[in-house]
Design a protein around this motif. Structure first.
Motif, PDB file in Angstrom:
ATOM      1  N   LYS A  86      -6.832   2.522  -4.962  1.00  0.00           N
ATOM      2  CA  LYS A  86      -7.454   3.204  -3.621  1.00  0.00           C
ATOM      3  C   LYS A  86      -7.257   4.615  -3.553  1.00  0.00           C
ATOM      4  O   LYS A  86      -7.740   5.137  -2.796  1.00  0.00           O
ATOM      5  CB  LYS A  86      -6.851   2.215  -2.529  1.00  0.00           C
ATOM      6  CG  LYS A  86      -7.235   0.930  -2.177  1.00  0.00           C
ATOM      7  CD  LYS A  86      -6.877   0.475  -0.927  1.00  0.00           C
ATOM      8  CE  LYS A  86      -6.562  -0.857  -1.071  1.00  0.00           C
ATOM      9  NZ  LYS A  86      -5.537  -1.383  -0.403  1.00  0.00           N
ATOM     10  N   TYR A  87      -6.223   5.058  -4.226  1.00  0.00           N
ATOM     11  CA  TYR A  87      -5.671   6.611  -3.771  1.00  0.00           C
ATOM     12  C   TYR A  87      -6.208   7.649  -4.962  1.00  0.00           C
ATOM     13  O   TYR A  87      -6.276   8.716  -4.555  1.00  0.00           O
ATOM     14  CB  TYR A  87      -4.170   6.530  -3.758  1.00  0.00           C
ATOM     15  CG  TYR A  87      -3.946   5.421  -2.602  1.00  0.00           C
ATOM     16  CD1 TYR A  87      -4.203   5.712  -1.222  1.00  0.00           C
ATOM     17  CD2 TYR A  87      -3.309   4.266  -3.041  1.00  0.00           C
ATOM     18  CE1 TYR A  87      -4.048   4.729  -0.463  1.00  0.00           C
ATOM     19  CE2 TYR A  87      -2.954   3.204  -2.192  1.00  0.00           C
ATOM     20  CZ  TYR A  87      -3.143   3.575  -0.622  1.00  0.00           C
ATOM     21  OH  TYR A  87      -2.734   2.462   0.333  1.00  0.00           O
TER      22      TYR A  87
ATOM     23  N   LYS B  98       0.715   4.031  -2.951  1.00  0.00           N
ATOM     24  CA  LYS B  98       0.443   5.342  -2.391  1.00  0.00           C
ATOM     25  C   LYS B  98       1.302   6.287  -2.838  1.00  0.00           C
ATOM     26  O   LYS B  98       0.853   7.568  -3.399  1.00  0.00           O
ATOM     27  CB  LYS B  98       0.232   5.638  -0.787  1.00  0.00           C
ATOM     28  CG  LYS B  98      -0.677   6.704  -0.672  1.00  0.00           C
ATOM     29  CD  LYS B  98      -0.771   6.625   0.855  1.00  0.00           C
ATOM     30  CE  LYS B  98      -1.540   7.758   1.469  1.00  0.00           C
ATOM     31  NZ  LYS B  98      -1.653   7.743   2.879  1.00  0.00           N
TER      32      LYS B  98
ATOM     33  N   PRO C 231       0.822  -1.246   0.032  1.00  0.00           N
ATOM     34  CA  PRO C 231       0.125   0.001   0.126  1.00  0.00           C
ATOM     35  C   PRO C 231       1.010   1.228  -0.162  1.00  0.00           C
ATOM     36  O   PRO C 231       0.352   2.279  -0.669  1.00  0.00           O
ATOM     37  CB  PRO C 231      -0.914  -0.216   1.305  1.00  0.00           C
ATOM     38  CG  PRO C 231      -0.704  -1.488   1.802  1.00  0.00           C
ATOM     39  CD  PRO C 231       0.469  -2.014   1.051  1.00  0.00           C
TER      40      PRO C 231
ATOM     41  N   ALA D  33      -3.398  -2.118  -6.130  1.00  0.00           N
ATOM     42  CA  ALA D  33      -3.457  -1.125  -4.732  1.00  0.00           C
ATOM     43  C   ALA D  33      -3.745   0.244  -5.240  1.00  0.00           C
ATOM     44  O   ALA D  33      -4.423   1.121  -4.537  1.00  0.00           O
ATOM     45  CB  ALA D  33      -2.231  -1.346  -3.627  1.00  0.00           C
TER      46      ALA D  33
END
Ligand code: ADP
Ligand code: MG
Length: 390
Positions: A161-162, A132, A128, A158
Motif C-alpha cells: 500500500k505504501y 508502513k 499497517p 500490507a
C-alpha cells in the motif's frame, strides 16, 4: 494475466529496494544446513546489485513467538555473503531508525539484511503501522517469496500500500510455471497423493474441468475407499473427507476422470505385508502403498499426457518396503517430462521422493512452495500477488 517484474523497471541506480525473500532455511548448530532457497534468490539480488540498487533484504525464518535467538537470520546473512562473494551487513537491531541510518550509508550495489521479520508480531498480524515502517526504508518493494504469497502478513501484503511493488525474478518464474498448469496443453494428467485431503481438494476441483485424468494414491485414496464402505483397517484417513469425496461420485459411480488404486500394499499388526484389492483389506491391516497393477494403469495414463502435475507421495515412501509406488510414479513422470509433456512436481515430501528417484533434472518445474502452490493452483487467495499482476 501479466506479472509486473522488477527487470522491466528502469533507472534503479541509487534507489533503495526492500526485497522480501523466502530464506526460511533449516539451521543446525548455528549454521545453514541446506541452502537451495538462498540460491534460488541470488538471481534477483545479483540483478539488483548490477543495476546499482541499494538493497534491504528481509525474510522470515520459522514461526518464532517474539525475539528468539534460535531463529536469528545471522547465519543466513553469512551464507548469503559467501554465495554472493560480496559484503552483506546484518542488522541485528530492530529499531527502525537505526535501520534507516544503516540504509542511508549504503552505496549503490550495497546490501543490508534485516533480522527475522517474524520477531515482530506486526508481521504476523499484517499490521499497517509495521508495514508502513518497513516501506519507509525504501523507494521500491520487490517480492521474491512465492512460498509465503498465500499469507496475509505485513511484509507480503500490507507493505504494498505504501510503495510501488514489483515481482522478483524467481517469483515471476514460479508463476509462469504454474500458469502452464492453469492453461495446460492437453491431455492434462494429475497425480495426487499424500495426506490432508482438505488442502488438496480445492486443487482437484479447480483443475477438474481441464484434466483428462486424476490419478489418486497415497492416504488420499483411503478416503475414497472408506466412502464406498470398504474396510480400511488402521489406514490413515480424514474423518471430514466425506463431503469432499462425495462430489466426485454420482450415486455409487465414481466420475470417469478419477482413477483409484486397483491394488494396494498392506501390512498387518504382526508386520506381514501383502498386495490386495482395496475392497479386500483386513481389519488388522494398514494400507501403505499402491500396488503393481495400479502402477501399470497409472503409467499408461502418464504416457498420454502433454501436461503433468504431481503432488503427494503414493504411499509411506519413507519406509523402504512402501517406497516402490512413489518411486515408480516419480520415474514415470520425470521420463515423460522435458519435452514430451510439461511436468510440474510440487510439495515438500513429494520433492523429497522425486530426489530419491535421481531423475529430478528431467522435470520441467519443481516447486517447494507446498502451501502457496496448492493455494494458487486451487484458485485460493494470494495476498502477496495482489497488485503485482496486471
Ligand atoms: P506434500 O508435502 O508433498 O504435499 P503431504 O504432506 O500431503 O505431501 O503427504 C506426505 C506424507 O504422506 C508422506 O510423509 C507420506 O509418508 C504420507 N503418506 C502417503 N501415503 C500414505 C499412506 N497410505 N499411509 C500413511 N502415510 C502416507
Ligand atoms: Mg507435506
Amino acid at each position: 494475466m501479466k506479472i509486473r517484474s522488477i527487470d522491466k523497471v528502469k533507472n534503479l541506480s541509487g534507489r533503495a529496494v526492500f526485497l522480501r525473500v523466502d530464506f526460511n532455511v533449516p539451521l543446525e548448530k548455528g549454521r545453514v544446513k541446506e541452502d537451495h532457497k538462498i540460491k534460488a534468490g541470488l538471481e534477483t539480488i545479483e540483478f539488483l546489485v548490477a543495476q546499482g540498487a541499494r538493497l534491504i533484504i528481509a525474510t522470515h525464518l520459522g514461526e518464532p513467538k517474539g525475539l528468539d535467538r534460535a531463529y536469528s537470520i545471522k547465519p543466513v546473512a553469512a551464507r548469503l555473503r559467501t554465495l554472493l562473494k560480496r559484503p552483506v551487513k546484518f542488522l541485528s537491531f530492530a529499531e527502525i531508525e537505526k535501520i534507516r541510518a544503516a540504509v542511508a550509508k549504503l552505496e549503490p550495489g550495497g546490501i543490508v539484511m534485516l533480522e527475522n521479520l517474524r520477531f515482530n508480531q506486526g508481521e504476523y498480524d499484517n499490521n499497517p503501522a509495521f508495514a508502513k515502517s518497513l516501506a519507509s526504508l525504501a523507494d521500491i518493494y520487490v517480492n521474491d517469496a512465492f512460498a509465503v504469497c498465500h499469507r496475509d502478513q505485513a511484509s507480503i501484503s500490507a507493505i504494498k500500500k505504501y510503495i510501488p511493488a514489483y515481482a522478483g525474478l524467481s517469483l515471476a518464474k514460479e508463476l509462469a510455471a504454474l500458469n502452464k498448469i492453469l492453461k495446460p496443453k492437453k491431455p492434462l494428467v494429475i497425480v495426487m497423493g499424500g495426506a490432508k485431503i482438505n488442502t488438496k481438494a480445492p486443487l482437484i476441483a479447480k483443475l477438474f474441468p481441464s484434466a483428462s485424468q486424476i490419478l489418486i494414491g497415497g492416504a488420499l485414496a483411503n478416503n475414497f475407499f472408506k466412502y464406498q464402505g470398504w474396510e480400511i483397517g488402521h489406514s490413515l484417513f480424514d474423518k471430514d473427507s466425506v463431503a469432499i469425496v462425495k462430489k466426485f461420485f454420482s450415486g455409487r459411480k465414481l466420475n470417469a476422470k478419477i482413477k483409484l488404486p486397483l491394488d494396494v500394499v498392506v501390512r498387518n499388526q504382526r508386520g506381514k505385508t501383502r498386495v490386495v484389492s482395496p475392497s479386500a483389506v483386513g481389519r488388522d491391516e494398514t494400507i501403505l502403498d499402491i500396488g503393481p497393477k495400479t502402477i501399470a494403469v497409472y503409467a499408461a495414463e502418464i504416457r498420454l499426457a502433454k501436461t503433468l502435475v504431481w503432488n503427494g507421495p503414493m504411499g509411506k515412501f519413507e519406509e523402504k518396503s512402501f517406497k516402490h509406488g512413489t518411486l515408480a510414479i516419480a520415474s514415470l513422470i520425470a521420463a515423460r517430462s522435458s519435452g514430451r509433456a510439461y511436468g510440474l512436481v510440487g510439495g515438500g515430501e513429494t520433492v523429497e521422493a522425486l530426489k530419491l528417484s535421481k531423475m529430478e533434472e528431467y522435470v520441467d518445474w519443481i516447486s517447494t512452495a507446498g502451501g502457496a502452490m496448492l493455494t494458487y493452483l486451487g484458485g485460493g487467495k494470494m495476498p502477496g500477488l495482489k497488485g503485482l499482476l496486471s
